[in-house]
Structure formats: structure tokens, C-alpha cells
Design an enzyme around this catalytic site. Structure first.
Site, mmCIF file in Angstrom:
data_model
loop_
_atom_site.group_PDB
_atom_site.id
_atom_site.type_symbol
_atom_site.label_atom_id
_atom_site.label_comp_id
_atom_site.label_asym_id
_atom_site.label_seq_id
_atom_site.Cartn_x
_atom_site.Cartn_y
_atom_site.Cartn_z
ATOM 1 N N LYS A 22 93.989 -36.603 3.964
ATOM 2 C CA LYS A 22 92.835 -36.120 3.188
ATOM 3 C C LYS A 22 93.261 -34.976 2.282
ATOM 4 O O LYS A 22 92.965 -34.970 1.080
ATOM 5 C CB LYS A 22 91.746 -35.621 4.134
ATOM 6 C CG LYS A 22 90.659 -34.794 3.452
ATOM 7 C CD LYS A 22 89.565 -34.349 4.409
ATOM 8 C CE LYS A 22 89.907 -33.088 5.135
ATOM 9 N NZ LYS A 22 89.660 -31.837 4.430
ATOM 10 N N ASN A 23 94.009 -34.015 2.814
ATOM 11 C CA ASN A 23 94.323 -32.806 2.052
ATOM 12 C C ASN A 23 95.443 -32.983 1.041
ATOM 13 O O ASN A 23 95.762 -32.051 0.309
ATOM 14 C CB ASN A 23 94.617 -31.646 3.017
ATOM 15 C CG ASN A 23 93.358 -31.210 3.747
ATOM 16 O OD1 ASN A 23 92.241 -31.603 3.367
ATOM 17 N ND2 ASN A 23 93.513 -30.450 4.806
ATOM 18 N N CYS A 116 81.694 -21.158 4.298
ATOM 19 C CA CYS A 116 81.460 -22.352 5.111
ATOM 20 C C CYS A 116 81.536 -21.903 6.573
ATOM 21 O O CYS A 116 81.767 -20.734 6.870
ATOM 22 C CB CYS A 116 82.463 -23.447 4.785
ATOM 23 S SG CYS A 116 84.019 -23.268 5.622
ATOM 24 N N ARG A 121 86.033 -17.775 2.847
ATOM 25 C CA ARG A 121 86.878 -18.634 2.021
ATOM 26 C C ARG A 121 86.688 -18.372 0.520
ATOM 27 O O ARG A 121 86.269 -19.236 -0.233
ATOM 28 C CB ARG A 121 86.640 -20.101 2.370
ATOM 29 C CG ARG A 121 86.956 -20.390 3.826
ATOM 30 C CD ARG A 121 86.779 -21.832 4.192
ATOM 31 N NE ARG A 121 87.850 -22.663 3.634
ATOM 32 C CZ ARG A 121 87.871 -23.984 3.778
ATOM 33 N NH1 ARG A 121 86.877 -24.596 4.386
ATOM 34 N NH2 ARG A 121 88.860 -24.692 3.276
ATOM 35 N N ASP A 304 94.375 -26.186 11.311
ATOM 36 C CA ASP A 304 93.555 -27.409 11.384
ATOM 37 C C ASP A 304 93.740 -28.147 12.698
ATOM 38 O O ASP A 304 93.026 -29.118 12.949
ATOM 39 C CB ASP A 304 93.887 -28.361 10.230
ATOM 40 C CG ASP A 304 93.407 -27.801 8.911
ATOM 41 O OD1 ASP A 304 93.799 -28.337 7.858
ATOM 42 O OD2 ASP A 304 92.666 -26.802 8.928
ATOM 43 N N ARG A 396 84.121 -36.681 7.519
ATOM 44 C CA ARG A 396 84.722 -36.071 6.326
ATOM 45 C C ARG A 396 86.236 -36.192 6.372
ATOM 46 O O ARG A 396 86.883 -36.275 5.331
ATOM 47 C CB ARG A 396 84.349 -34.592 6.233
ATOM 48 C CG ARG A 396 82.875 -34.324 6.090
ATOM 49 C CD ARG A 396 82.615 -32.889 5.786
ATOM 50 N NE ARG A 396 83.450 -32.439 4.667
ATOM 51 C CZ ARG A 396 83.351 -31.215 4.129
ATOM 52 N NH1 ARG A 396 82.475 -30.365 4.616
ATOM 53 N NH2 ARG A 396 84.113 -30.871 3.135
#
Ligand code: EPZ
Length: 417
Positions: A22-23, A116, A121, A304, A396
Site C-alpha cells: 500500500k505505502n 488522525c 502528523r 506499522d 484500508r
């Protein structure tokens, strides 16, 4: 809202394949804004965040076609230079369009991403670096307005290592006049994957993957075809799933060198991890002892995977001290794990986790992407039923997680509400 329901107690076995990262996919899809030519990317995961970024790109004028796990994008004309709040608020990574829009069109109006669940952030380092490259930046009505007559290469020092900050500025600098040097740049594999895509378009980038990246500006960029790297956070999550259930699995389509910090920690905790043809085998059959964790920018232990590792440590044999140094509020999973019987004490940015013999299944609520993965892992080993609410968080960043886990023998299903 969908729920995920898990009956704990199954040891995982079998083979699972990781999807594209994803990243890496998010900045790489955005990089297609830098050229009018066609870009084709393979192993693009089908995730909510990827669909969000493709919606934003289409809004800016991109033509996008998905063919299985390949995506073709071309943006012959950028029809709009604005990323609206209603899009950006659902996904902070939308800020990544700022650099490419300014580089290609000379201007951009992008909503400031709010905070968030895991922290404030801010994007101050993105903005300061863009100013260093010669953009005028105004903050108005919650938007960043950037304009330039032409970006000019320069030396840029990032106060802290920022992944999307490094990516945003690398994409802005590829079309700047002259040479840009990024110092204290992020070293994540996703930054390297983006640099490989940009160089495939004709950019001149050296040093990606180290903390100093040199970008020689070029006049224009061309088409590219590239593969997205495997998702190291998804792979790490399945490694921990094998460990926490005392199972033994094979994970295919993974890059072991991207997971050296996690691998070292899991081995320290007694988990057997070996390379095999096409991937790695992970076995938790000998039980798990506790280990201490400190999250750091790559190549340190990834933030993460902190929540997922904490789930494992709740049933470890001993006491584990987990320090979160990257984000200021990334312990949202702790309260939910404690509702399942975990023994955790928070002391500032440290969590002291005392392993317990058994977790109890419970109805729990996901608060953010990686916290929800942590609760799924706890549910796999807990006695009884765990019901995870607000499953959109997990969608997500994890492709078909309940399918992949039930393919490994877990008793897990999605209940559509
Ligand atoms: C990227 O977020 C990832 N997201 C995050 O993954 C990941 O947790 C994070 O890097 C750290 O590895 C994507 O790549 C899309 P940072 P990013 O800028 O770039 C501070 C997931 O679960 N900072 O490296 O937003 C910041 O507050 C997500 O997949 C500033 O102060 O993270 C944080 O404390 C979550 N000013 C630290 O730096 C800035 O301008 C690292 O943030 C930018 C960052």
C-alpha cells in the site's frame, strides 16, 4: 458497517501470498501526474486507500484502467490543481499530490490533512522543503496554496525522517532546474520503489534507500512500466499470525530483506523463520517468549508493526517493554487488548506487557488500520468469539484479510451489516 467474527484457537497452516505494498502504491500512482505519457504498474493491491487515490487522480484529470493487479494511468492534461478536503480528510497520503502538481503545473491547492487517531502528523517538513525549492506557500481556509514560476534544485535537510515528506519532495525535485540533495531522507523500501519508477520515467535519482538522495532535474518525463514491491507490513502481520497461533506457514511474494528488524525480534522471541523457495517459512510451534521493542524509522523496527507485535507479546512468556518513538498516540489498541484479558500498563510512550496464559474473545472496536490488525491477531488466539467492529479501518490496508487467514485454517468470517 461490516464486522469480522473470529473463533480463536486454530493453529495456522498452509501458504499465503502477500499483495503489493500500500505505502509504495500510493506515491507511485501519484507519480504518474509528472508525465503526460502512459504509466503501467503491476501488483497494485485492491485496497480502499488505493481506490481513494485513484478517485483523486481521476478528479485531477488522470485516465485510469485496472486490469487484474495491473493499473494503467495517463494524465495528458492536468485539468485541476486542487485536492479537496472531502477527499484528503479520508486519506492523509493525498498530500502526496502537492509536489507533482507544483512540479508539472506550477501551482497546487491541497487541503491540509487533519490529525488522525495515531497523532497530529503535521506536514510542516513537506511545506518547508517545497519552499526551499522555490515555491511560495500560503495556508488559507485549511488549504495549502503553492505557486512557483519554476522550481530550482537545492540542498534540503529534513529535521526528522519523513516517508511521505521524502517522497513528496523527491517527486517535486525531478523536474526542478539543477540538482537537489535530500539529507536525512527516509530510507524505507517504498522510497526506493518510487525512485525506481521515477528513474524508469527518465528521472536522474541516486541514493534512494540511503539517508542522502541526489536528484538531478530533467526537462520532462516519459512512460514507465514497473512492479510494486511486496507489502512488508502485511507480510509481518502474517508472520506474527503464525507465531501467535503456534502454527507454521509459508509466505510467498515477500522480500525478507525488508523485514530484518521484525525477523530478528521474532527469532529472539523463539519463532523459527527460514527462507524457502519463493518466500519464507514461519513457525511458532515452540511457543513465544517476550522481547523488548523500540520503533524507529527504517531499518529500525517498523511502527506499522508495533500494534501487531504487542498482540503477540500479550501471550508471550514474560514481560515485554514496547516503546513507540515515531507517533505520539499509537497505543489505541491497548484498551481493546485489555478487554480481551491482556495485562498492559502504559507509561508515556512505553507499554509494559505482561504475558498471560490465555486471552478471552470479546466484542472489540477498531480505531485505526494497524490497531485493527492487532485485534484480529489477538482474536486468532483468544478463547471463544471475537467480534471486530468498524472493519473499514482494516480494509484500508489489508487485501481480503479474512479470505487469506481462513485460507490458512483460521475460523474467521466477514458479517455484512
Ligand atoms: C508513512 O506515513 C506511512 N504512510 C505510515 O503508514 C507510517 O506509519 C509512517 O510513514 C512511518 O513509517 C504512507 O507511507 C502512506 P512520517 P507518513 O512523515 O509519511 C513527523 C500505515 O499504517 N512529521 O514518516 O505520514 C510525524 O508526525 C501508515 O500504513 C512531522 O513532524 O509518516 C511522525 O511523528 C500509518 N512533520 C514522524 O514525523 C512532517 O512534515 C514520521 O512521520 C512530516 C512528519
Amino acid at each position: 458497517m461490516d464486522k469480522i467474527v473470529i473463533q480463536g484457537g486454530r493453529r495456522l497452516a498452509g501458504t499465503v501470498a502477500a499483495s503489493g505494498a500500500k505505502n509504495a502504491a500510493l506515491p507511485i500512482l501519484v507519480s504518474s501526474l509528472l508525465t503526460g505519457a502512459q504509466c503501467t504498474f503491476h501488483d497494485v493491491p485492491d485496497l480502499v486507500d488505493v481506490r481513494t487515490i485513484t478517485r483523486l487522480l481521476a478528479d485531477l484529470g488522470s485516465h485510469i484502467e485496472r486490469n487484474g493487479t495491473s493499473l494503467s494511468i495517463s494524465t495528458p492534461v492536468i485539468e485541476k490543481q486542487e485536492a479537496s478536503y472531502d477527499l484528503v480528510k479520508t486519506m492523509r497520503a493525498s498530500i502526496l499530490v502537492l509536489g507533482p502538481l507544483v512540479a508539472r503545473t506550477g501551482r497546487a491547492r491541497v487541503s491540509l490533512p487533519g490529525g488522525c487517531a495515531i497523532g497530529a502528523r503535521p506536514v510542516n517538513l513537506h511545506l518547508k522543503a517545497l519552499q526551499d525549492l522555490g515555491a511560495e506557500i500560503d495556508l488559507r481556509d485549511g488549504y495549502v496554496e503553492a505557486v512557483t514560476k519554476g522550481l530550482k534544485g537545492t540542498d534540503i535537510y529534513f529535521d526528522t525522517s519523513t516517508v511521505t515528506g521524502t517522497e513528496n519532495i523527491m517527486m517535486a525535485a525531478v523536474l526542478a532546474r539543477g540538482t537537489t540533495v535530500l539529507k536525512n531522507a527516509a530510507r524505507e523500501p517504498e522510497v526506493e520503489n518510487l525512485a525506481a519508477v521515477l528513474n524508469g520515467m527518465g528521472a536522474k535519482i541516486r541514493g534512494a534507500g540511503t539517508d542522502e538522495i541526489v536528484i538531478q532535474g530533467v526537462q520532462s518525463l516519459d512512460s514507465v512500466e514497473e512492479r510494486i514491491i511486496p507489502d512488508r507490513v502485511e507480510v509481518g502481520t502474517y508472520m506474527i499470525a503464525a507465531a501467535i497461533t503456534g502454527g507454521e506457514i509459508i509466505i510467498e511474494n515477500c522480500e525478507p530483506t525488508h523485514l530484518e528488524a521484525l525477523t530478528a525480534k521474532l527469532r529472539e522471541a523463539g519463532v523459527a523463520i527460514e527462507p524457502c523457495v519463493g518466500g519464507i517459512t514461519v513457525s511458532g510451534v515452540n511457543g513465544v517468549s517476550s522481547a523488548d521493542i523500540t520503533t524507529l524509522p527504517y531499518p529500525g523496527f517498523p511502527t506499522d508493526l508495533q500494534a501487531q507485535m504487542m498482540a503477540l507479546m500479550t501471550v508471550g512468556n514474560g514481560i515485554s517493554v514496547i516503546r513507540e518513538t515515531v507517533f505520539e498516540n499509537r497505543f489505541m489498541h491497548v484498551n481493546e487488548l485489555m478487554r480481551m484479558g491482556a495485562d498492559i500498563a502504559i507509561d508515556g510512550n512505553r507499554a509494559i506487557v505482561r504475558g498471560v496464559r490465555q486471552l478471552q474473545g470479546a466484542p472489540v472496536m477498531a480505531t485505526d488500520l494497524r490497531a485493527s490488525a492487532s485485534l484480529v491477531l489477538a482474536g486468532l488466539v483468544a478463547e471463544g468469539t471475537t467480534e471486530l467492529d468498524r472493519v473499514y479501518h482494516i480494509d484500508r490496508g489489508y487485501e481480503r484479510i479474512e479470505e487469506k487467514l481462513s485460507g490458512l485454517g483460521a475460523d474467521i468470517r466477514r458479517v455484512r451489516e
